[in-house]
Design an enzyme around this catalytic site. Structure first.
Site, PDB file in Angstrom:
ATOM      1  N   VAL A 139       0.839  -1.201   0.000  1.00 61.61           N
ATOM      2  CA  VAL A 139       0.000   0.000   0.000  1.00 61.61           C
ATOM      3  C   VAL A 139       0.875   1.252   0.000  1.00 61.61           C
ATOM      4  CG1 VAL A 139      -1.770   1.297   1.267  1.00 61.61           C
ATOM      5  CG2 VAL A 139      -1.900  -1.201   1.150  1.00 61.61           C
ATOM      6  N   CYS A 140       1.995   1.199   0.708  1.00 65.18           N
ATOM      7  CA  CYS A 140       2.865   2.373   0.867  1.00 65.18           C
ATOM      8  C   CYS A 140       3.275   3.023  -0.456  1.00 65.18           C
ATOM      9  CB  CYS A 140       4.098   2.013   1.692  1.00 65.18           C
ATOM     10  SG  CYS A 140       3.706   1.399   3.342  1.00 65.18           S
TER      11      CYS A 140
END
Length: 187
Positions: free
Chosen positions: A46-47
């Site tokens: 997700v980062c």
């Protein structure tokens, strides 16, 4: 205790920005608006989507006089390696701050102690070094740079217009409210 309206705590760290390692301190964040975005770790899932979204909106933040700082408990060396190997992170022009000791992450109360990683924390800091917005997400929930941009504009508007507040879904140029006895029960 809420961090809202508290002053950021002292810290010193090294960041990767524009092919260089730079020093970043609490003093670096003062004198202009800043956004500090904590994320769990480099080389994750997700980062990079979040940091790329911020990179895609970075020019808009800069037009508002806002600097963005991405922070994780990785080192500045890991940030450079990630920047050099990921197309998404290669777009990032704002500082990626290494916090391997967890000092900054703990200062902002987003450390997951048993993992040594940060929660997804977003903080908007005014030029005086006071936290004006604090959002903390579960690590499975990604953030939206457009919504953050709207909130930064609202924070700047309220700071520049004492006595006015921004209602829900406020956008730049829209009407604001002036809280008073006359408004009670009329909204």
């Amino acid at each position: 205790m809420s961090l809202i309206n508290t002053e950021i705590k002292p810290f010193k760290a090294t960041a990767y920005k524009d092919g260089k390692f730079i020093d970043v301190t609490d003093a670096t964040l003062k004198g202009k608006w800043s956004v500090v975005v904590f994320y769990p770790a480099d080389f994750t899932f997700v980062c990079p989507t979040e940091l790329e979204d911020l990179a895609d909106h970075y020019a808009e933040f800069q037009k508002l006089g806002v600097e963005i700082y991405g922070v994780s408990t990785d080192t500045h060396f890991a940030h450079k390696a990630w920047h050099d190997t990921s197309d998404a992170i290669g777009k990032v022009k704002y500082p990626l701050v290494g916090d391997p000791t967890g000092t900054i992450t703990r200062n902002f109360d987003v450390m997951i102690e048993e993992e040594g990683l940060a929660l997804r924390g977003t903080f908007v800091i005014n030029p005086e070094g006071q936290i004006k917005l604090c959002e903390i997400h579960d690590n499975g929930i990604g953030r939206d740079a457009s919504e953050l941009l709207r909130k930064v504009k609202a924070a700047q508007y309220v700071a520049a217009h004492p006595g006015e507040v921004c209602p829900a879904k406020w956008k730049e140029g829209a009407a604001t409210l002036k809280p008073s006895l006359d408004l009670v029960g009329k909204i």
